[in-house]
Design an enzyme around this catalytic site. Structure first.
Site, short mmCIF file in Angstrom:
data_model
loop_
_atom_site.label_atom_id
_atom_site.label_comp_id
_atom_site.label_asym_id
_atom_site.label_seq_id
_atom_site.Cartn_x
_atom_site.Cartn_y
_atom_site.Cartn_z
N ASN A 9 43.38 36.00 26.58
CA ASN A 9 42.44 35.52 27.60
C ASN A 9 41.61 36.72 28.03
OD1 ASN A 9 41.08 34.46 29.77
ND2 ASN A 9 42.88 33.59 30.78
N ARG A 90 41.41 31.90 24.36
CA ARG A 90 40.91 30.98 25.36
C ARG A 90 39.41 31.26 25.53
NH1 ARG A 90 39.89 31.91 31.52
NH2 ARG A 90 39.44 29.79 32.18
N HIS A 179 39.20 24.44 32.98
CA HIS A 179 40.67 24.34 33.11
C HIS A 179 41.25 23.29 32.15
CE1 HIS A 179 40.14 25.94 37.47
NE2 HIS A 179 40.46 26.94 36.65
N ARG A 238 34.90 31.66 44.99
CA ARG A 238 33.74 30.82 44.72
C ARG A 238 33.53 29.84 45.87
NH1 ARG A 238 36.21 29.76 39.13
NH2 ARG A 238 35.47 31.49 37.85
N ARG A 280 48.06 33.57 50.61
CA ARG A 280 49.10 34.18 51.44
C ARG A 280 48.49 35.04 52.54
NH1 ARG A 280 52.30 36.35 46.24
NH2 ARG A 280 50.11 36.72 45.71
N GLU A 381 49.07 27.02 30.11
CA GLU A 381 47.89 26.98 29.24
C GLU A 381 48.13 27.74 27.94
OE1 GLU A 381 44.07 27.44 31.65
OE2 GLU A 381 45.60 28.06 33.10
#
Length: 394
Positions: A9, A90, A179, A238, A280, A381
């Site tokens: 990736n 990917r 995704h 985003r 978090r 994935e």
């Protein structure tokens, strides 16, 4: 000689990787190269949870990949490069040309290159890494697995934008969705759990990047990300959905297009409120009674709950389950519970006894009185891509 599949990736300044044993899909190693072009950082987990890290110079992607292969040999993860018989990449943008993963050849590379205009931050470094591996591991089969492939089943009414259609077609403007490998995995896994080959699901992939997908009869029906990963939900950095005229307005105020692009993609979302894309950190500031953090959390959960209701309404069919996955969806039960509580037009209820149960693969968190079952499922994935690569290896 062991036979392994390496999953890559690649980003503009990072490379994440995971290695599987061919056939068994046992994870042999995983790691990342980051801060490429800056100074370089390398991390590797292998064997029985053994870890290695270093800060080698990584002036480019070639040096990062070369260093990775060298360390895999030095640490005896592999005997030599020929242990790697397949490489799965990917690739973010495949356009609407591919309905499945493909063996990378000249035509595939040309298409990846052609789609750089749609995803410049992703496809360009991904293509570069493909070509580096061609030189370093010429005997390994390279396979492209596209984020967009899963969404090629979406009907035109859900992928077109209401703009001048001549311009849209000329510039390939449409909803592509992303995704896809995560949604493919969740669809297969939920099909196994629910004992159906064609599940009807609303899946919430809530990570740093976040999206929702309506899956009808096992196929993508609609999804929140669009022409780019910027559309849809509020995310870690985003903005998600905003008035398109915002770009025009800021441009008139003197901001350049690159500055606006950087703001919307890298300095918006949760980060815009609390300075961090990590949920978090949002919780920590909420506990300190930070008003900005509370606004951020409410806005985030509002968006997700609204999309869930929208997609259930659009599908107009009995839903088999609502599923939460990815970093926030798998681990932040406080967020998941808040989202469900904001859905008032449908009777959805959480089972408090199981909400905070630890789990390896999946857990059902809905109460028996809930209209639809609710699950948290850990996505994989890389495993989906490894399975794709295996189909091209005899």
């Amino acid at each position: 000689m062991s036979k392994n599949i390496l999953i890559i990736n690649a980003g503009s300044s990072s490379i994440k990787f995971k290695m599987f044993e061919f056939g068994s899909y046992h994870v042999i190693a995983s790691g990342l190269c980051e801060r490429i072009f800056i100074d370089g950082h390398f991390e590797l987990t292998y064997g029985k949870n053994q870890k290695y890290s270093d800060n080698p110079k990584m002036p480019d992607h070639t040096s990062a990949i070369t260093y990775t292969l060298q360390k895999l040999k030095e640490l005896k993860v592999i005997k030599n490069e020929k242990d790697i018989i397949g490489i799965g990449h990917r690739i973010v943008m495949g356009g609407d040309k591919y309905t499945s993963s493909v063996l990378i050849d000249a035509k595939a590379k040309a298409n990846i290159k052609d789609n750089i205009k749609l995803a410049p931050l992703h496809n360009e470094p991904e293509l570069k890494v493909v070509e580096i591996f061609e030189k370093l591991l010429p005997y390994a089969k390279e396979v492209a697995s596209f984020d967009t492939t899963f969404h090629t089943t979406i009907d035109p009414q859900h992928y077109v934008y209401p703009i001048d259609q001549k311009i849209a077609k000329q510039h390939f403007i449409r909803r592509y969705g992303f995704h896809g490998n995560s949604y493919r995995y969740i669809t297969q896994r939920m099909g196994e759990l629910l004992k159906t080959k064609k599940p009807n699901l609303v899946v919430c992939h809530l990570g740093n990047g976040a999206s929702i997908c309506a899956i009808k009869n096992g196929l993508s029906f609609n999804t929140s990300m669009g022409l780019t990963p910027l559309e849809g939900l509020m995310m870690g950095t985003r903005s998600g959905d905003v008035d398109p005229s915002l770009v025009i307005y800021l441009s008139r105020q003197g901001m350049s297009i690159p500055e606006i692009d950087n703001m919307l993609n890298k300095n918006s979302g949760l980060k815009a409120f609390v300075g961090s894309a990590d949920m978090r950190d949002v919780f920590k500031k909420m506990q300190e009674h930070n008003q900005e953090a509370t606004i951020a959390f409410n806005l985030y959960t509002d968006r997700v709950s609204d999309y869930i209701v929208r997609y259930i309404n659009q599908m107009n069919i009995k839903i088999d389950a609502i599923v939460f996955t990815a970093g926030v969806g798998e681990n932040s039960m406080f967020t998941v519970e808040a989202i469900i509580k904001k859905i008032n037009v449908i009777k959805l209820q959480i089972d408090q006894k199981h909400l905070n149960d630890s789990y390896q693969d999946y857990k059902k968190i809905s109460a028996k009185t809930s209209l639809y079952p609710i699950y948290c499922v850990r996505t994989d994935e890389e495993l989906m891509i490894a399975r794709d690569v295996s189909t091209f290896i005899k």
